[in-house]
Design a protein around this motif. Structure first.
Motif, PDB file in Angstrom:
ATOM      1  N   ARG A 115      -3.799 -18.981  10.594  1.00  0.00           N
ATOM      2  CA  ARG A 115      -4.353 -18.791  11.705  1.00  0.00           C
ATOM      3  C   ARG A 115      -5.780 -18.548  11.875  1.00  0.00           C
ATOM      4  NH1 ARG A 115      -7.754 -14.790  14.051  1.00  0.00           N
ATOM      5  NH2 ARG A 115      -7.164 -14.212  16.184  1.00  0.00           N
ATOM      6  N   ILE A 116      -6.453 -19.042  12.835  1.00  0.00           N
ATOM      7  CA  ILE A 116      -7.855 -19.137  12.977  1.00  0.00           C
ATOM      8  C   ILE A 116      -7.907 -18.655  14.537  1.00  0.00           C
ATOM      9  CG2 ILE A 116      -8.406 -20.813  11.508  1.00  0.00           C
ATOM     10  CD1 ILE A 116      -9.712 -22.439  13.798  1.00  0.00           C
ATOM     11  N   GLY A 117      -9.234 -17.709  14.727  1.00  0.00           N
ATOM     12  CA  GLY A 117      -9.345 -17.181  15.978  1.00  0.00           C
ATOM     13  C   GLY A 117     -10.626 -17.571  16.695  1.00  0.00           C
ATOM     14  N   SER A 118     -11.527 -16.998  17.277  1.00  0.00           N
ATOM     15  CA  SER A 118     -12.640 -17.406  18.105  1.00  0.00           C
ATOM     16  C   SER A 118     -13.860 -16.992  17.322  1.00  0.00           C
ATOM     17  CB  SER A 118     -12.809 -17.198  19.459  1.00  0.00           C
ATOM     18  OG  SER A 118     -12.523 -15.642  19.731  1.00  0.00           O
ATOM     19  N   GLU A 119     -15.149 -17.202  17.404  1.00  0.00           N
ATOM     20  CA  GLU A 119     -16.097 -16.828  16.870  1.00  0.00           C
ATOM     21  C   GLU A 119     -16.635 -15.353  17.110  1.00  0.00           C
ATOM     22  OE1 GLU A 119     -21.047 -18.382  16.045  1.00  0.00           O
ATOM     23  OE2 GLU A 119     -19.566 -19.343  17.668  1.00  0.00           O
ATOM     24  N   LEU A 120     -16.712 -14.633  16.359  1.00  0.00           N
ATOM     25  CA  LEU A 120     -16.903 -13.089  16.490  1.00  0.00           C
ATOM     26  C   LEU A 120     -16.198 -12.391  17.444  1.00  0.00           C
ATOM     27  CD1 LEU A 120     -21.053 -13.435  17.098  1.00  0.00           C
ATOM     28  CD2 LEU A 120     -20.077 -12.332  15.223  1.00  0.00           C
ATOM     29  N   GLU A 121     -14.828 -12.687  17.151  1.00  0.00           N
ATOM     30  CA  GLU A 121     -13.633 -12.316  17.998  1.00  0.00           C
ATOM     31  C   GLU A 121     -13.532 -10.719  17.922  1.00  0.00           C
ATOM     32  OE1 GLU A 121      -9.904 -13.726  16.495  1.00  0.00           O
ATOM     33  OE2 GLU A 121     -10.948 -14.116  14.708  1.00  0.00           O
ATOM     34  N   VAL A 122     -14.002 -10.059  16.831  1.00  0.00           N
ATOM     35  CA  VAL A 122     -14.002  -8.848  16.814  1.00  0.00           C
ATOM     36  C   VAL A 122     -14.732  -7.944  17.804  1.00  0.00           C
ATOM     37  CG1 VAL A 122     -14.255  -6.664  15.263  1.00  0.00           C
ATOM     38  CG2 VAL A 122     -12.917  -8.698  14.425  1.00  0.00           C
ATOM     39  N   THR A 123     -16.064  -8.172  17.809  1.00  0.00           N
ATOM     40  CA  THR A 123     -17.010  -7.897  18.797  1.00  0.00           C
ATOM     41  C   THR A 123     -16.949  -8.479  20.122  1.00  0.00           C
ATOM     42  OG1 THR A 123     -18.686  -9.287  18.039  1.00  0.00           O
ATOM     43  CG2 THR A 123     -18.588  -7.008  16.907  1.00  0.00           C
ATOM     44  N   GLY A 124     -16.559  -9.463  20.314  1.00  0.00           N
ATOM     45  CA  GLY A 124     -17.021 -10.418  21.526  1.00  0.00           C
ATOM     46  C   GLY A 124     -18.229 -11.179  20.972  1.00  0.00           C
ATOM     47  N   TYR A 125     -18.243 -12.371  21.603  1.00  0.00           N
ATOM     48  CA  TYR A 125     -19.378 -13.284  21.250  1.00  0.00           C
ATOM     49  C   TYR A 125     -20.713 -12.776  21.905  1.00  0.00           C
ATOM     50  CZ  TYR A 125     -22.445 -17.166  20.479  1.00  0.00           C
ATOM     51  OH  TYR A 125     -23.495 -17.851  20.134  1.00  0.00           O
ATOM     52  N   GLY A 126     -20.632 -12.373  23.134  1.00  0.00           N
ATOM     53  CA  GLY A 126     -21.847 -12.018  24.055  1.00  0.00           C
ATOM     54  C   GLY A 126     -22.293 -10.802  23.975  1.00  0.00           C
ATOM     55  N   CYS A 127     -22.518  -9.966  22.788  1.00  0.00           N
ATOM     56  CA  CYS A 127     -22.944  -8.688  22.943  1.00  0.00           C
ATOM     57  C   CYS A 127     -24.462  -8.464  22.804  1.00  0.00           C
ATOM     58  CB  CYS A 127     -22.607  -8.044  21.412  1.00  0.00           C
ATOM     59  SG  CYS A 127     -20.743  -7.539  21.354  1.00  0.00           S
ATOM     60  N   LEU A 128     -25.237  -9.643  22.728  1.00  0.00           N
ATOM     61  CA  LEU A 128     -26.572  -9.839  22.835  1.00  0.00           C
ATOM     62  C   LEU A 128     -27.235  -8.736  22.256  1.00  0.00           C
ATOM     63  CD1 LEU A 128     -26.637 -10.587  26.800  1.00  0.00           C
ATOM     64  CD2 LEU A 128     -26.513 -12.214  24.656  1.00  0.00           C
ATOM     65  N   ASP A 129     -28.257  -8.044  22.690  1.00  0.00           N
ATOM     66  CA  ASP A 129     -28.929  -7.001  21.700  1.00  0.00           C
ATOM     67  C   ASP A 129     -28.223  -5.740  21.292  1.00  0.00           C
ATOM     68  OD1 ASP A 129     -31.334  -8.304  22.101  1.00  0.00           O
ATOM     69  OD2 ASP A 129     -32.283  -7.317  23.249  1.00  0.00           O
ATOM     70  N   HIS A 130     -26.866  -5.868  21.774  1.00  0.00           N
ATOM     71  CA  HIS A 130     -26.067  -4.664  21.087  1.00  0.00           C
ATOM     72  C   HIS A 130     -25.790  -5.023  19.768  1.00  0.00           C
ATOM     73  CE1 HIS A 130     -24.954  -2.044  24.292  1.00  0.00           C
ATOM     74  NE2 HIS A 130     -24.923  -3.253  25.261  1.00  0.00           N
ATOM     75  N   PHE A 131     -25.968  -6.050  19.234  1.00  0.00           N
ATOM     76  CA  PHE A 131     -25.782  -6.506  17.768  1.00  0.00           C
ATOM     77  C   PHE A 131     -26.811  -5.908  16.968  1.00  0.00           C
ATOM     78  CE2 PHE A 131     -23.707 -10.716  19.299  1.00  0.00           C
ATOM     79  CZ  PHE A 131     -22.387 -10.116  18.886  1.00  0.00           C
ATOM     80  N   TYR A 132     -27.732  -5.305  17.420  1.00  0.00           N
ATOM     81  CA  TYR A 132     -28.974  -4.872  16.810  1.00  0.00           C
ATOM     82  C   TYR A 132     -28.245  -3.365  16.133  1.00  0.00           C
ATOM     83  CZ  TYR A 132     -32.415  -7.878  18.115  1.00  0.00           C
ATOM     84  OH  TYR A 132     -33.247  -8.902  18.360  1.00  0.00           O
ATOM     85  N   GLU A 133     -27.213  -2.789  16.816  1.00  0.00           N
ATOM     86  CA  GLU A 133     -26.723  -1.504  16.806  1.00  0.00           C
ATOM     87  C   GLU A 133     -25.802  -1.646  15.643  1.00  0.00           C
ATOM     88  OE1 GLU A 133     -24.591  -0.633  20.365  1.00  0.00           O
ATOM     89  OE2 GLU A 133     -26.242  -0.972  21.537  1.00  0.00           O
ATOM     90  N   ASN A 134     -26.198  -0.550  14.506  1.00  0.00           N
ATOM     91  CA  ASN A 134     -25.409  -0.557  13.413  1.00  0.00           C
ATOM     92  C   ASN A 134     -23.949  -0.172  13.669  1.00  0.00           C
ATOM     93  OD1 ASN A 134     -27.446  -1.507  11.484  1.00  0.00           O
ATOM     94  ND2 ASN A 134     -27.900   0.680  11.103  1.00  0.00           N
TER      95      ASN A 134
END
Length: 751
Positions: free
Chosen positions: A41-60
């Motif tokens: 089974r494969i899922g979507s890209e960055l499916e755990v966080t959601g793809y469109g987190c934008l600058d939230h990706f900077y947060e540890n």
């Protein structure tokens, strides 16, 4: 056939930062895949966080919570006996990577970071992530966090350009953008014996775009065989993009399974049974492929997973058969407009909390009509989903509509839903016509919207009076002898007052109807008008959301024509199609001046679409755009200029008779615009584009649907202040036009 295997991919409606909901959808998809007999089974890209987190990706916290979600999945024994490919971000040596984490029976088998990042158009992956540019065959030992170690006593796993080697086949990976690169990983994967290629994506919708994506996926296996699994996110995950799903399973260039492109389902699992022997036979029969495979270097590090994908019990093998190939399903652009923005609006509405529906100033024009029909399409999709037993959609609808828990209300029609969710208002003045008012009322009634009607002349007069009291001067319209400045100011007062009224009605109408929560205000300015700046800053186009902000006027007209046929008893739409676009902000004088949009703008909507495409997609400046349109729109003299092979005008007289005959023949071709007419249009467009560029910085967030969208947020990054004269380019154009006119004059003397 003894090498049949069953594999699954997904459309997942993930939401940025919704770790709890995202985890539940991931688990649900895995359980569905298992029930369908899948071993992968494969899922979507960055499916755990959601793809469109934008600058939230900077947060540890993003990284920490991703590992916590993965830990819950690893501990869930219901998810054993299937290889699971999960997309999530992680840190390694203080660099952030967009990764695929491969797990099996509670163990992290390997980590595959993304090599080539999407970094154009709407995408800024290199703002957040580092591409994995280490040597292809190089892997590192990735130390797993404590939360993972305590589950299975596993300290580390391999990270790098890996593939998975099962007992009966090999599985490889490429991620979204990598499919679109000139040297896609799938080429080397197939030459290195990988038979199943998995692609997890976060790919957004654009009108007429799907065929490009599917063409790449199909050709990835058509050239050298193999099984290709494509998974994608679907829905609005919190921004302007709609991820349009269309999960796919392809075998040797033939589609055997295709998911929905537009759907209200949060989880859709696409499963197919495929034959590994078909892949091996297909590949071994291509001699050139085999020679390249023999000389190809091994670029991947293999990780052994002790599972046989073809491990169906002997007594059940007779029931298995390969999934047959199927015809690819494409939607027309009109269907895409009907469904894409509708699904986007629904996701936004149900996820944003307190709002209980939408409000739109319904003008009686085609733009607000199109926006309203998109809302109706949303109601139709909701109704059909509920009718087909989707309890999640019903629950969300009752929550949005503020239905009491003890009320078992179930909608009986799309109109029933529209009456709960959709509110419209005709905001007229003395400049408004009876025709637009009656069209607005009739459309709202047919949709089922809660409609109000008002005249705001008193409000306009009050605002004008304030200025008159302060200055002692009263502005009047141009048709009554006023200046252009007065005329524009009086028009803008009406437009901006409509915005104020829209937000007041949006806040108070639910209260008036004995409900609670406000309404989201919808704007309805199309991409062509935004590009030209043919709107008032902070007028009624300023709203919370704009479903048509990246759709052309031409496509909107086609969409309305489609709706008139798609939905019964919507004859009123034909009146919108035939109506002349007008802002109705100036007095109507019978037999004299009538305000019309295209006359006001100085260009047609079709021409604006052309300018927008050339400016953004073909990346042409003013001079290059003129040259392009000279060939496309021009009279034969422009073609003639190309045939002169660099001759200057004075040399024309020396041309031999044969050449003169060819020129005379070409000059008799049906003529279009003159070079000067084209030059004037190009200059006119650039002048008003530059003057109004600042307006695009305040545009309402719009559904991204067109590749020449004016969205200033990240898609179309341009200066705010631009010299509207474009003197250098203008002088070059003028010089060329003069030259062409001289050529044309000489040709006319030859006739």
């Amino acid at each position: 056939m003894t090498n049949l295997i069953t594999v699954s991919t997904c459309n997942l409606n993930q939401w940025s930062l919704d770790f709890k909901g995202n985890k539940e959808r991931i688990i649900q998809s895995i359980l569905i895949a298992k029930r369908q007999g899948s071993k992968l089974r494969i899922g979507s890209e960055l499916e755990v966080t959601g793809y469109g987190c934008l600058d939230h990706f900077y947060e540890n916290d993003i990284i920490t919570q991703s590992w916590e979600v993965l830990a819950d999945i690893l501990k869930d024994t219901r998810l054993y006996d299937i290889i699971i490919d999960i997309g999530m971000p992680l840190l390694f040596e203080n660099c952030r990577y967009n990764c695929r984490v491969i797990i099996y029976n509670g163990m992290v088998m390997g980590i595959r970071p993304k090599k080539w990042l999407a970094n154009d158009g709407n995408y800024r992956e290199m703002r957040y992530f580092t591409p994995w540019l280490k040597p292809d065959s190089y892997t590192i030992s990735y130390k797993l966090p404590k939360i993972i170690q305590v589950i299975n006593s596993q300290d580390s796993t391999k990270m790098g350009n890996i593939n998975i080697e099962c007992l009966d086949t090999k599985i490889g990976f490429e991620t979204c953008e990598e499919l679109f690169t000139p040297q896609s990983p799938n080429i080397d994967l197939s030459l290195n014996g990988v038979e199943i290629i998995c692609n997890s994506s976060g790919s957004h919708h654009e009108l007429r775009k799907l065929d490009k994506r599917l063409d790449l996926i199909i050709n990835a296996t058509k050239r050298c065989g193999g099984i290709y699994l494509y998974g994608n996110q679907i829905g609005c995950d919190g921004d302007r993009l709609y991820y349009d799903g269309c999960a796919l399973i392809v075998v040797n260039g033939e589609v055997v399974a295709q998911g929905s492109q537009f759907s209200l389902n949060e989880v859709e699992v696409i499963t197919a049974t495929v034959d590994l022997d078909e892949v091996r036979s297909y590949r071994s029969s291509i001699i050139s492929r085999n020679l390249q495979a023999m000389h190809n270097e091994n670029l991947f590090s293999s990780i052994n997973v002790p599972i046989k994908l073809n491990d169906t019990e002997e007594q059940n093998k007779s029931y298995l058969k390969p999934t047959p190939k199927r015809k690819i399903r494409y939607h027309s652009p009109e269907e895409e407009i009907a469904m894409g923005p509708a699904c986007w609006l629904w996701d936004y509405l149900r996820r944003c909390g307190s709002p209980s529906g939408f409000f739109i100033p319904l003008s009686g024009g085609i733009d607000s009509c199109a926006t309203s029909m998109i809302v109706y399409s949303m109601c139709d999709l909701i109704y059909n989903a509920i009718k087909n037993g989707n309890k999640t959609v019903l629950h969300d609808l009752q929550k949005v509509a503020k239905i009491k828990t003890d009320d078992e209300w179930i909608p009986k029609s799309p109109e029933d839903i529209a009456n709960k969710l959709f509110h419209t208002c005709y905001m007229g003045t003395s400049n408004s016509s009876i025709e637009t008012r009656s069209r607005a009322k009739a459309l709202a009634a047919r949709i089922g919207a809660y409609h109000t009607d008002l005249n705001m002349d008193q409000g306009v007069s009050s605002i004008v009076s304030i200025f008159e009291v302060v200055t002692g001067k009263k502005p009047i319209y141009k048709v009554f002898g006023g200046s252009s400045t007065e005329n524009l100011a009086l028009q803008n007062i009406q437009a901006r007052l409509r915005m104020v009224l829209a937000y007041m009605f949006a806040q108070l109408l639910p209260w008036y109807r004995n409900s609670w929560g406000g309404l989201l205000v919808l704007g309805s300015s199309n991409v062509d008008e935004c590009l030209r700046g043919y709107l008032t800053k902070y007028d009624c186009s300023s709203a919370d959301l704009n479903p048509i902000g990246a759709i052309s006027k031409t496509d909107l007209k086609k969409f309305i024509a489609y709706c008139s046929k798609r939905y019964p008893n919507f004859e009123i739409l034909n009146d919108f199609i035939s109506a002349v676009p007008t802002a109705e902000l100036e007095p109507i004088l019978e037999g004299q001046y009538t305000q019309q949009d295209e006359a006001d703008m100085g260009v047609t909507y079709d021409e604006l679409s052309e300018f927008g495409y050339l400016r953004k997609v073909e990346k042409l400046g003013m001079y290059s755009m003129f040259i392009k349109l000279l060939h496309k729109w021009g009279k034969p003299s422009s073609d003639l200029h190309d045939n002169l092979d660099g001759c200057i005008v004075s040399q024309l007289e020396d041309l031999d008779k044969k050449k003169r005959s060819e020129l005379e023949k070409s000059a008799k071709v049906t003529r279009g615009l003159t070079p000067r007419e084209i030059a004037d249009k190009v200059k006119h467009f650039h002048k008003f584009y530059a003057i109004n560029r600042h307006k695009q910085t305040t545009l309402t967030p719009a559904y991204h649907a067109e590749n020449y969208s004016t969205d200033d947020n990240r898609f179309d990054l341009r200066p705010i202040l631009i010299d509207s004269k474009f003197e250098w380019a203008s002088e070059k154009i003028d010089k060329l036009v003069d030259e062409l006119e001289k050529v044309d004059k000489v040709i006319n003397t030859l006739d």
